[in-house]
Each structure stands twice: as structure tokens, then as C-alpha cells.
Design an enzyme around this catalytic site. Structure first.
Site, PDB file in Angstrom:
ATOM      1  N   ASP A  12      11.167 -39.989  23.255  1.00 41.20           N
ATOM      2  CA  ASP A  12      12.381 -40.784  23.484  1.00 41.20           C
ATOM      3  C   ASP A  12      12.078 -42.230  23.880  1.00 41.20           C
ATOM      4  O   ASP A  12      12.749 -43.161  23.443  1.00 41.20           O
ATOM      5  CB  ASP A  12      13.211 -40.188  24.631  1.00 41.20           C
ATOM      6  CG  ASP A  12      13.849 -38.859  24.276  1.00 41.20           C
ATOM      7  OD1 ASP A  12      13.823 -38.474  23.097  1.00 41.20           O
ATOM      8  OD2 ASP A  12      14.368 -38.203  25.210  1.00 41.20           O
ATOM      9  N   HIS A  13      11.078 -42.393  24.750  1.00 39.06           N
ATOM     10  CA  HIS A  13      10.918 -43.726  25.332  1.00 39.06           C
ATOM     11  C   HIS A  13      10.149 -44.701  24.452  1.00 39.06           C
ATOM     12  O   HIS A  13      10.095 -45.890  24.753  1.00 39.06           O
ATOM     13  CB  HIS A  13      10.370 -43.613  26.755  1.00 39.06           C
ATOM     14  CG  HIS A  13      11.378 -42.928  27.633  1.00 39.06           C
ATOM     15  ND1 HIS A  13      12.641 -43.437  27.833  1.00 39.06           N
ATOM     16  CD2 HIS A  13      11.356 -41.721  28.267  1.00 39.06           C
ATOM     17  CE1 HIS A  13      13.338 -42.599  28.586  1.00 39.06           C
ATOM     18  NE2 HIS A  13      12.582 -41.553  28.860  1.00 39.06           N
ATOM     19  N   ARG A  21      14.667 -54.472  21.805  1.00 44.02           N
ATOM     20  CA  ARG A  21      14.706 -55.649  20.940  1.00 44.02           C
ATOM     21  C   ARG A  21      15.625 -55.491  19.730  1.00 44.02           C
ATOM     22  O   ARG A  21      15.785 -56.411  18.951  1.00 44.02           O
ATOM     23  CB  ARG A  21      13.281 -55.961  20.452  1.00 44.02           C
ATOM     24  CG  ARG A  21      12.463 -56.717  21.469  1.00 44.02           C
ATOM     25  CD  ARG A  21      13.019 -58.139  21.609  1.00 44.02           C
ATOM     26  NE  ARG A  21      12.422 -58.849  22.707  1.00 44.02           N
ATOM     27  CZ  ARG A  21      11.377 -59.658  22.591  1.00 44.02           C
ATOM     28  NH1 ARG A  21      10.792 -59.834  21.449  1.00 44.02           N
ATOM     29  NH2 ARG A  21      10.917 -60.284  23.649  1.00 44.02           N
ATOM     30  N   HIS A  46      15.574 -36.370  22.299  1.00 38.06           N
ATOM     31  CA  HIS A  46      16.917 -36.158  22.853  1.00 38.06           C
ATOM     32  C   HIS A  46      17.863 -37.183  22.234  1.00 38.06           C
ATOM     33  O   HIS A  46      17.748 -38.375  22.509  1.00 38.06           O
ATOM     34  CB  HIS A  46      16.837 -36.329  24.382  1.00 38.06           C
ATOM     35  CG  HIS A  46      18.129 -36.095  25.104  1.00 38.06           C
ATOM     36  ND1 HIS A  46      18.230 -36.228  26.475  1.00 38.06           N
ATOM     37  CD2 HIS A  46      19.358 -35.739  24.679  1.00 38.06           C
ATOM     38  CE1 HIS A  46      19.472 -35.952  26.861  1.00 38.06           C
ATOM     39  NE2 HIS A  46      20.174 -35.666  25.775  1.00 38.06           N
ATOM     40  N   ARG A  48      21.035 -38.629  22.584  1.00 37.59           N
ATOM     41  CA  ARG A  48      22.119 -38.695  23.577  1.00 37.59           C
ATOM     42  C   ARG A  48      23.407 -39.167  22.929  1.00 37.59           C
ATOM     43  O   ARG A  48      23.390 -39.875  21.913  1.00 37.59           O
ATOM     44  CB  ARG A  48      21.732 -39.648  24.716  1.00 37.59           C
ATOM     45  CG  ARG A  48      20.554 -39.180  25.541  1.00 37.59           C
ATOM     46  CD  ARG A  48      20.331 -40.118  26.721  1.00 37.59           C
ATOM     47  NE  ARG A  48      21.381 -39.997  27.693  1.00 37.59           N
ATOM     48  CZ  ARG A  48      21.272 -39.352  28.854  1.00 37.59           C
ATOM     49  NH1 ARG A  48      20.140 -38.790  29.202  1.00 37.59           N
ATOM     50  NH2 ARG A  48      22.287 -39.291  29.678  1.00 37.59           N
ATOM     51  N   HIS A  53      18.449 -44.149  23.241  1.00 39.81           N
ATOM     52  CA  HIS A  53      17.060 -44.266  22.738  1.00 39.81           C
ATOM     53  C   HIS A  53      16.968 -43.707  21.314  1.00 39.81           C
ATOM     54  O   HIS A  53      16.984 -44.470  20.357  1.00 39.81           O
ATOM     55  CB  HIS A  53      16.015 -43.695  23.720  1.00 39.81           C
ATOM     56  CG  HIS A  53      16.392 -42.461  24.482  1.00 39.81           C
ATOM     57  ND1 HIS A  53      16.770 -41.308  23.865  1.00 39.81           N
ATOM     58  CD2 HIS A  53      16.419 -42.204  25.817  1.00 39.81           C
ATOM     59  CE1 HIS A  53      17.012 -40.383  24.780  1.00 39.81           C
ATOM     60  NE2 HIS A  53      16.829 -40.892  25.988  1.00 39.81           N
ATOM     61  N   GLU A  73      16.680 -31.926  21.701  1.00 41.52           N
ATOM     62  CA  GLU A  73      17.383 -31.869  22.989  1.00 41.52           C
ATOM     63  C   GLU A  73      18.766 -32.431  22.803  1.00 41.52           C
ATOM     64  O   GLU A  73      18.909 -33.529  22.233  1.00 41.52           O
ATOM     65  CB  GLU A  73      16.644 -32.743  23.989  1.00 41.52           C
ATOM     66  CG  GLU A  73      16.023 -32.014  25.120  1.00 41.52           C
ATOM     67  CD  GLU A  73      15.471 -33.000  26.113  1.00 41.52           C
ATOM     68  OE1 GLU A  73      16.226 -33.811  26.652  1.00 41.52           O
ATOM     69  OE2 GLU A  73      14.257 -32.956  26.320  1.00 41.52           O
ATOM     70  N   THR A 103      18.661 -40.725  33.586  1.00 40.19           N
ATOM     71  CA  THR A 103      17.970 -39.689  32.827  1.00 40.19           C
ATOM     72  C   THR A 103      18.656 -38.374  33.161  1.00 40.19           C
ATOM     73  O   THR A 103      19.611 -38.356  33.943  1.00 40.19           O
ATOM     74  CB  THR A 103      16.466 -39.667  33.167  1.00 40.19           C
ATOM     75  OG1 THR A 103      15.830 -38.652  32.399  1.00 40.19           O
ATOM     76  CG2 THR A 103      16.230 -39.377  34.643  1.00 40.19           C
ATOM     77  N   THR A 104      18.196 -37.270  32.570  1.00 37.01           N
ATOM     78  CA  THR A 104      18.863 -35.994  32.802  1.00 37.01           C
ATOM     79  C   THR A 104      18.676 -35.568  34.257  1.00 37.01           C
ATOM     80  O   THR A 104      17.568 -35.247  34.677  1.00 37.01           O
ATOM     81  CB  THR A 104      18.296 -34.923  31.854  1.00 37.01           C
ATOM     82  OG1 THR A 104      18.251 -35.469  30.541  1.00 37.01           O
ATOM     83  CG2 THR A 104      19.150 -33.674  31.860  1.00 37.01           C
ATOM     84  N   GLU A 154      14.147 -23.733  30.019  1.00 33.72           N
ATOM     85  CA  GLU A 154      13.228 -24.783  30.466  1.00 33.72           C
ATOM     86  C   GLU A 154      13.596 -25.101  31.904  1.00 33.72           C
ATOM     87  O   GLU A 154      14.733 -25.496  32.182  1.00 33.72           O
ATOM     88  CB  GLU A 154      13.355 -26.027  29.579  1.00 33.72           C
ATOM     89  CG  GLU A 154      12.379 -27.117  30.026  1.00 33.72           C
ATOM     90  CD  GLU A 154      12.140 -28.189  28.979  1.00 33.72           C
ATOM     91  OE1 GLU A 154      12.124 -27.861  27.773  1.00 33.72           O
ATOM     92  OE2 GLU A 154      11.972 -29.345  29.373  1.00 33.72           O
ATOM     93  N   HIS A 197      10.235 -32.392  32.937  1.00 30.91           N
ATOM     94  CA  HIS A 197      10.842 -33.535  33.622  1.00 30.91           C
ATOM     95  C   HIS A 197       9.930 -34.058  34.722  1.00 30.91           C
ATOM     96  O   HIS A 197       9.685 -33.391  35.713  1.00 30.91           O
ATOM     97  CB  HIS A 197      12.220 -33.230  34.220  1.00 30.91           C
ATOM     98  CG  HIS A 197      13.039 -34.483  34.325  1.00 30.91           C
ATOM     99  ND1 HIS A 197      13.925 -34.900  33.361  1.00 30.91           N
ATOM    100  CD2 HIS A 197      13.037 -35.461  35.263  1.00 30.91           C
ATOM    101  CE1 HIS A 197      14.446 -36.058  33.707  1.00 30.91           C
ATOM    102  NE2 HIS A 197      13.925 -36.418  34.854  1.00 30.91           N
ATOM    103  N   GLY A 198       9.435 -35.261  34.486  1.00 32.80           N
ATOM    104  CA  GLY A 198       8.635 -35.954  35.493  1.00 32.80           C
ATOM    105  C   GLY A 198       7.187 -35.510  35.612  1.00 32.80           C
ATOM    106  O   GLY A 198       6.487 -35.953  36.519  1.00 32.80           O
ATOM    107  N   GLY A 219       7.316 -36.495  28.525  1.00 38.99           N
ATOM    108  CA  GLY A 219       7.610 -37.712  27.790  1.00 38.99           C
ATOM    109  C   GLY A 219       7.287 -38.988  28.528  1.00 38.99           C
ATOM    110  O   GLY A 219       6.291 -39.661  28.246  1.00 38.99           O
ATOM    111  N   HIS A 220       8.112 -39.329  29.503  1.00 32.95           N
ATOM    112  CA  HIS A 220       8.059 -40.659  30.123  1.00 32.95           C
ATOM    113  C   HIS A 220       6.655 -41.030  30.607  1.00 32.95           C
ATOM    114  O   HIS A 220       6.174 -42.135  30.349  1.00 32.95           O
ATOM    115  CB  HIS A 220       9.069 -40.708  31.284  1.00 32.95           C
ATOM    116  CG  HIS A 220       9.188 -42.050  31.912  1.00 32.95           C
ATOM    117  ND1 HIS A 220       8.478 -42.416  33.026  1.00 32.95           N
ATOM    118  CD2 HIS A 220       9.918 -43.145  31.555  1.00 32.95           C
ATOM    119  CE1 HIS A 220       8.768 -43.657  33.348  1.00 32.95           C
ATOM    120  NE2 HIS A 220       9.642 -44.126  32.473  1.00 32.95           N
TER     121      HIS A 220
END
Ligand code: PXP
Length: 251
Positions: A12-13, A21, A46, A48, A53, A73, A103-104, A154, A197-198, A219-220
Site C-alpha cells: 500500500d505505502h 506527487r 488494501h 480503501r 493509496h 484487503e 490506518t486500520t 488475521e 499490523h505494525g 507493510g509499512h
């Protein structure tokens, strides 16, 4: 100890940076191919509601091009279900979505929303998507996931990862135990257990020691690490951390 953990890489990121941009670069689909080449077992994206993103065209290309499973997602909305029915990703992970969140935040309220979720899960299963529910690691939502016929949950690792990052040792330990208990409970009910997550190198290594987990979606942290060491190296390092954690090797 259970088998090798699967790694799903969330791209996603890469799209977040692209969208900053407004052009086409960096291309999240290129990142997905690179992640697969570097050893990702699957790709997560994901889409959204606000398209902040990943965009529809990204999902189309991922569904058409990927050589490894795509985990789509999504919020459990009619729009997203229709898209999944058309794109037929390997997996669909239902997450809560609020426009104003960064974020979620928190897991899906499967107990409160069971009436709405039941037919949507059935539609996704009819489209041959492996349905996963992103939930808190507590007995009530896990038991409801089983009742709703979800083959996968999950477990949300965000509260634990934040406690670790903030140096809150007692809270971190309590949250780790909550995840371990939740994972064991879900596995006992015959549900496949994922986590996400995280997660970073250290938390992924520690959580990998819990045998009930089958897959991590990350991800992040990986996209951030890629700025410094490259995506291939970041994936290689997290893969190693997960393998070490699973085999009981200290970090
Ligand atoms: N799993 C789910 C269900 C998520 O919603 C997210 C965040 O989009 C992740 C995993 C990945 O979290 P992170 O980007 O913090 O690694």
C-alpha cells in the site's frame, strides 16, 4: 514447532508515495513483483473507499499479473464485494474502515455486525475467495468468526506493537499473551491464524515463536526499511527474523 511461516507483503505505502506527487511512480505493482522475487509468499493490497493509496487500476494489474496469491484487503461493502467477485483474488481480508482514520484502527466488530457480514462472507466464498476477518485477539470475535464460517482470521497486532515501540514492558507482555492465547483458541476451532499490523524485525521474530500463526502480513515497516536497505534486503531480513523466531533461535 509448526511449519515455515508465510510472509505476505503489503505494498500500500508504495502507492502512498506515488500519490504524494500524483503521477505513476513509484509503481506499487513493480514493488509487488520485486517482493515476490525476494521471497514474499503473497502480496496484500488494501483498496480503501477513499483510494488514498491503492487504486482500482492497481488492483486490476495485481490480479492479472501476480504469480503468487493476492490478498485483497477491503471493507465489507457492496462495491468491494462486487470488485472481488470480478477480480477473483486468492484471498479477501475484511477490515473495518473509517474515513478519518490514519490506518486500520482496531479489528472488525464481527459480533456487532454479524448480520451484515454473514451474506457478504458467503458471496466471497462463492467467488472462491479465501475469506479472512481482521479481528482483535479475543475469544468473542474469534468464536463469531468460526460461527460465520470464516476459514481464516488475521489477529490485529497493532496494540502489542505500539506497546513495544513505546517501551511499555508490562502492557507489551500482556498484549503478547493475548495474541498467543487468541491464536491458540482460533487454531483449536480449526481456523487458520494470520497476524498483521505494525510488525517489524523484532516483533515478527518474537511472534513467530507462537506455533499457531501461519502467516504474517507486513507493510509499512518493510516499505520504510526499503528506503534505507532496499526492498529485497528488507524482505530477506524479515524472512530471516521469522525463520529464526519459528525455529526458537534467539534474535
Ligand atoms: N493486515 C491488515 C489487515 C492491515 O489492515 C494492515 C494495514 O493495512 C496490515 C496487515 C499491515 O500493517 P502494517 O502496514 O502496519 O505492516
Amino acid at each position: 514447532m509448526a511449519e515455515r511461516l508465510r510472509l505476505g507483503v503489503n505494498i500500500d505505502h508504495v502507492a502512498t508515495v506515488r500519490n504524494a506527487r500524483g503521477g505513476t511512480l513509484p509503481d506499487p505493482v513493480r514493488a509487488a513483483h520485486l517482493a515476490v522475487a525476494a521471497g514474499a509468499d503473497g502480496i496484500t493490497a488494501h483498496l480503501r473507499e477513499d483510494r488514498r493509496h491503492i487504486r482500482d487500476a492497481d488492483m486490476e494489474r495485481l490480479a492479472a499479473e501476480l504469480t503468487r496469491p493476492l490478498n485483497f484487503e477491503m471493507a465489507a461493502t457492496d462495491e468491494m464485494i462486487a470488485l472481488a467477485e470480478r477480480l477473483k483474488p486468492h484471498a479477501a481480508c475484511l477490515v473495518p474502515e473509517k474515513r478519518e482514520e490514519r490506518t486500520t484502527e482496531g479489528g472488525l466488530d464481527v459480533v456487532g455486525q454479524k448480520a451484515e457480514l454473514r451474506p457478504r462472507i458467503a458471496l466471497l466464498k462463492a467467488a472462491s475467495c479465501r475469506v479472512s476477518l481482521f479481528i482483535e485477539p479475543d475469544e468473542a470475535p474469534i468464536a463469531m468468526a468460526a460461527e460465520l464460517g470464516a476459514p481464516v482470521v488475521e489477529l490485529h497486532t497493532g496494540t502489542w506493537c505500539h506497546a513495544v515501540a513505546d517501551g511499555l514492558a508490562a502492557k507489551a507482555e500482556a498484549e503478547f499473551q493475548r495474541l498467543a492465547r487468541g491464536a491458540a483458541f482460533a487454531a483449536k476451532l480449526g481456523i487458520e491464524v494470520h497476524a498483521g499490523h505494525g510488525l517489524d524485525y523484532d516483533t515478527a521474530r518474537k511472534l513467530a515463536a507462537v506455533p499457531a500463526f501461519v502467516e504474517f502480513n507486513i507493510g509499512h515497516f518493510l516499505i520504510g526499511e526499503a528506503i534505507f536497505v532496499g526492498l529485497e534486503a528488507a524482505i530477506g531480513r524479515i524472512r530471516q527474523a521469522m525463520d529464526e523466531g519459528r525455529s526458537g533461535l534467539p534474535g
